[in-house]
Design a protein around this motif. Structure first.
Motif, PDB file in Angstrom:
ATOM      1  N   VAL A  84     107.499  12.965  75.167  1.00 36.75           N
ATOM      2  CA  VAL A  84     106.958  11.811  74.437  1.00 36.75           C
ATOM      3  C   VAL A  84     106.571  12.180  73.005  1.00 36.75           C
ATOM      4  O   VAL A  84     106.904  11.469  72.049  1.00 36.75           O
ATOM      5  N   LEU A  85     105.865  13.304  72.844  1.00 39.44           N
ATOM      6  CA  LEU A  85     105.280  13.646  71.547  1.00 39.44           C
ATOM      7  C   LEU A  85     106.224  14.416  70.627  1.00 39.44           C
ATOM      8  O   LEU A  85     105.985  14.454  69.415  1.00 39.44           O
ATOM      9  N   LYS A  86     107.265  15.007  71.189  1.00 38.60           N
ATOM     10  CA  LYS A  86     108.180  15.793  70.365  1.00 38.60           C
ATOM     11  C   LYS A  86     109.589  15.210  70.354  1.00 38.60           C
ATOM     12  O   LYS A  86     110.119  14.877  69.293  1.00 38.60           O
ATOM     13  N   THR A  87     110.182  15.083  71.537  1.00 37.67           N
ATOM     14  CA  THR A  87     111.569  14.601  71.598  1.00 37.67           C
ATOM     15  C   THR A  87     111.683  13.135  71.180  1.00 37.67           C
ATOM     16  O   THR A  87     112.572  12.762  70.413  1.00 37.67           O
ATOM     17  N   GLN A  88     110.776  12.303  71.684  1.00 38.64           N
ATOM     18  CA  GLN A  88     110.795  10.861  71.387  1.00 38.64           C
ATOM     19  C   GLN A  88     109.640  10.478  70.464  1.00 38.64           C
ATOM     20  O   GLN A  88     109.073   9.391  70.575  1.00 38.64           O
ATOM     21  N   ASP A  89     109.295  11.364  69.536  1.00 38.98           N
ATOM     22  CA  ASP A  89     108.088  11.145  68.737  1.00 38.98           C
ATOM     23  C   ASP A  89     108.186   9.906  67.843  1.00 38.98           C
ATOM     24  O   ASP A  89     107.184   9.226  67.603  1.00 38.98           O
ATOM     25  N   LEU A  90     109.363   9.572  67.351  1.00 35.03           N
ATOM     26  CA  LEU A  90     109.485   8.403  66.484  1.00 35.03           C
ATOM     27  C   LEU A  90     109.162   7.105  67.221  1.00 35.03           C
ATOM     28  O   LEU A  90     108.729   6.125  66.612  1.00 35.03           O
ATOM     29  N   GLU A  91     109.376   7.104  68.530  1.00 39.34           N
ATOM     30  CA  GLU A  91     109.099   5.901  69.316  1.00 39.34           C
ATOM     31  C   GLU A  91     107.622   5.758  69.638  1.00 39.34           C
ATOM     32  O   GLU A  91     107.145   4.646  69.882  1.00 39.34           O
ATOM     33  N   PHE A  92     106.887   6.874  69.661  1.00 40.59           N
ATOM     34  CA  PHE A  92     105.512   6.843  70.147  1.00 40.59           C
ATOM     35  C   PHE A  92     104.480   7.286  69.111  1.00 40.59           C
ATOM     36  O   PHE A  92     103.291   7.374  69.440  1.00 40.59           O
ATOM     37  N   CYS A  93     104.888   7.571  67.888  1.00 38.12           N
ATOM     38  CA  CYS A  93     103.951   8.188  66.947  1.00 38.12           C
ATOM     39  C   CYS A  93     102.912   7.216  66.388  1.00 38.12           C
ATOM     40  O   CYS A  93     101.848   7.648  65.930  1.00 38.12           O
ATOM     41  N   SER A  94     103.174   5.929  66.373  1.00 37.87           N
ATOM     42  CA  SER A  94     102.201   4.961  65.846  1.00 37.87           C
ATOM     43  C   SER A  94     101.144   4.649  66.898  1.00 37.87           C
ATOM     44  O   SER A  94     101.445   4.524  68.087  1.00 37.87           O
ATOM     45  N   ARG A  95      99.905   4.498  66.447  1.00 38.34           N
ATOM     46  CA  ARG A  95      98.828   4.136  67.359  1.00 38.34           C
ATOM     47  C   ARG A  95      98.877   2.634  67.655  1.00 38.34           C
ATOM     48  O   ARG A  95      99.373   1.865  66.835  1.00 38.34           O
ATOM     49  N   PRO A  96      98.351   2.221  68.786  1.00 37.58           N
ATOM     50  CA  PRO A  96      98.344   0.782  69.089  1.00 37.58           C
ATOM     51  C   PRO A  96      97.452   0.022  68.115  1.00 37.58           C
ATOM     52  O   PRO A  96      96.444   0.552  67.627  1.00 37.58           O
ATOM     53  N   LEU A 111      94.773   6.825  57.118  1.00 39.98           N
ATOM     54  CA  LEU A 111      95.845   7.735  57.534  1.00 39.98           C
ATOM     55  C   LEU A 111      95.974   7.808  59.044  1.00 39.98           C
ATOM     56  O   LEU A 111      97.072   7.957  59.570  1.00 39.98           O
ATOM     57  N   ALA A 112      94.861   7.677  59.761  1.00 42.25           N
ATOM     58  CA  ALA A 112      94.882   7.873  61.208  1.00 42.25           C
ATOM     59  C   ALA A 112      95.474   6.696  61.969  1.00 42.25           C
ATOM     60  O   ALA A 112      96.142   6.894  62.987  1.00 42.25           O
ATOM     61  N   PHE A 113      95.251   5.478  61.498  1.00 40.72           N
ATOM     62  CA  PHE A 113      95.642   4.307  62.276  1.00 40.72           C
ATOM     63  C   PHE A 113      96.743   3.486  61.628  1.00 40.72           C
ATOM     64  O   PHE A 113      97.147   2.454  62.174  1.00 40.72           O
ATOM     65  N   ALA A 114      97.227   3.907  60.478  1.00 41.73           N
ATOM     66  CA  ALA A 114      98.356   3.211  59.859  1.00 41.73           C
ATOM     67  C   ALA A 114      99.621   3.471  60.674  1.00 41.73           C
ATOM     68  O   ALA A 114      99.829   4.583  61.158  1.00 41.73           O
ATOM     69  N   PRO A 115     100.468   2.473  60.853  1.00 42.80           N
ATOM     70  CA  PRO A 115     101.734   2.699  61.584  1.00 42.80           C
ATOM     71  C   PRO A 115     102.644   3.640  60.818  1.00 42.80           C
ATOM     72  O   PRO A 115     102.551   3.751  59.580  1.00 42.80           O
ATOM     73  N   TYR A 116     103.518   4.309  61.547  1.00 41.97           N
ATOM     74  CA  TYR A 116     104.429   5.263  60.914  1.00 41.97           C
ATOM     75  C   TYR A 116     105.494   4.500  60.128  1.00 41.97           C
ATOM     76  O   TYR A 116     106.381   3.872  60.689  1.00 41.97           O
ATOM     77  N   ASP A 117     105.391   4.549  58.817  1.00 42.39           N
ATOM     78  CA  ASP A 117     106.357   3.897  57.935  1.00 42.39           C
ATOM     79  C   ASP A 117     106.271   4.555  56.560  1.00 42.39           C
ATOM     80  O   ASP A 117     105.653   5.616  56.406  1.00 42.39           O
ATOM     81  N   ALA A 118     106.889   3.937  55.562  1.00 44.25           N
ATOM     82  CA  ALA A 118     106.904   4.518  54.205  1.00 44.25           C
ATOM     83  C   ALA A 118     105.496   4.627  53.638  1.00 44.25           C
ATOM     84  O   ALA A 118     105.176   5.596  52.930  1.00 44.25           O
TER      85      ALA A 118
END
Length: 347
Positions: A84-96, A111-118
């Motif tokens: 989950v955290l390494k192989t599929q990290d792009l799918e799970f890296c954003s916090r709810p 920085l901690a709760f922003a979704p993974y984007d630009a």
């Protein structure tokens, strides 16, 4: 008239048929939930980690739960955690996106709760390059050493008086004092009104982070329940109180009569970046406040908790504790004291 009613009802009927024929996503196994609430009220909150571990023995290391309208994935093994955290990290890296987190982070400007984007990548670059680089962290070393010395002196006084030491209070006082000096260049004296205000704000913020908001699990009626329970007004009060606290610090640092500090603190650096308009993200006061929130919350409770858990582990393992004591005493015997370099060299 009947034709008009038929035309109005036809889209709803077609949507209903489409919903029936849509294949449900394949989910990992999990306990069967109740209508509407799912598994939300089937969990043992008194010892949730043990309860989830027991469920994983029955349903496997990858388990699905439905909490209200939220589908949740529970990972219970190192192998699955790596997946989950390494192989599929792009799918799970954003916090709810939860209500309390969003409000206190100024809608994800931190920085901690922003979704993974630009945006997150740009903010991370700014923080790594300007706030948390090795030179700046090393520059704060005298502050850390001074606060540790103060804590040890207090512990020694309590021990000399044959009184028990509250390690949780000692560590929280250490981390909050160090963070305050690093973040905005001030030290609140223990027992003072400013220190009391800061700790109350911090404790309430942490409570709001882990608070149960019905809005997060029941998007249609949850907000009404949160409003009548008083949780929404409590969240708003905490947000506005801490926002006022941040603004006071910013105003103090922008005061032209302020004495120039010997060492720049984190807020000084953030205000310099605010004046600089060369970044892709144009920092505002809300960005600064969101980053300060990360520094305060992540730098106090988490650091203290890590030390307390380590000490608890050592007390339950006397052989390991004796080994650590011997290593530290050996260093003290050679140099007369222990500094950060010594600690880093310990196995």
């Amino acid at each position: 008239m009947e034709l008009l009613i038929f035309l109005l009802l036809l889209p709803i009927f077609l949507l209903f048929l489409l919903k029936i024929h849509i294949r449900k996503p394949r989910l990992p196994p999990g306990p069967k939930g109740l209508p509407l609430v799912g598994n939300l009220f089937q969990l043992d909150n008194s010892n949730i980690q043990k309860h989830l571990w027991q469920l994983s023995k029955q349903y496997g290391p990858l388990m699905s739960l439905r909490l209200g309208f939220k589908q949740t994935l529970i990972v219970s093994s190192a192998k699955m955690a790596k997946e989950v955290l390494k192989t599929q990290d792009l799918e799970f890296c954003s916090r709810p996106s939860l209500l309390g987190l969003q409000r206190l982070s100024y809608n994800g400007l931190d920085l901690a709760f922003a979704p993974y984007d630009a945006y997150w990548r740009e903010m991370r670059k700014i923080c790594v390059v300007y706030l948390f680089n090795s030179n700046r962290v090393q520059g704060f070393r005298p502050i850390r050493e001074d606060e540790v010395s103060r804590m040890l002196e207090n512990i020694l006084k309590v021990a000399d008086a044959s009184k028990p030491v509250n390690l949780t209070e000692a560590m929280m006082a250490l981390t909050s004092a160090a963070i305050c000096r690093v973040a905005f260049g001030k030290r609140f004296e223990e027992g003072g009104n400013e220190a009391k205000r800061f700790h109350e704000l911090l404790n309430e913020t942490q409570a709001m982070f882990v608070g149960f908001f019905f809005s997060d699990y029941f998007p249609y009626i949850g907000r009404i329940v949160d409003k009548f329970s008083g949780l929404l007004s409590r969240l708003e009060k905490n947000f506005h109180d801490f926002d006022a606290f941040y603004q006071e610090l910013i105003d103090e640092h922008l005061d032209p009569k302020r004495q120039k500090p010997q060492h720049e603190d984190i807020l000084d650096v953030l205000l310099q970046l605010w004046r600089d308009r060369s970044f892709k993200v144009q920092l505002t006061f809300e960005h600064i406040k969101a980053i300060l929130m990360n520094v305060f919350v992540a730098g106090t409770d988490t650091s203290a908790a890590a030390v307390i858990w380590a000490m608890s582990f050592l007390m339950k393992n006397p052989k390991t504790m004796k080994k650590v004591q011997d290593e530290i005493r050996s260093l003290i015997g050679k140099r007369g004291f222990v500094d950060e370099d010594d600690i880093q060299q310990l196995p």
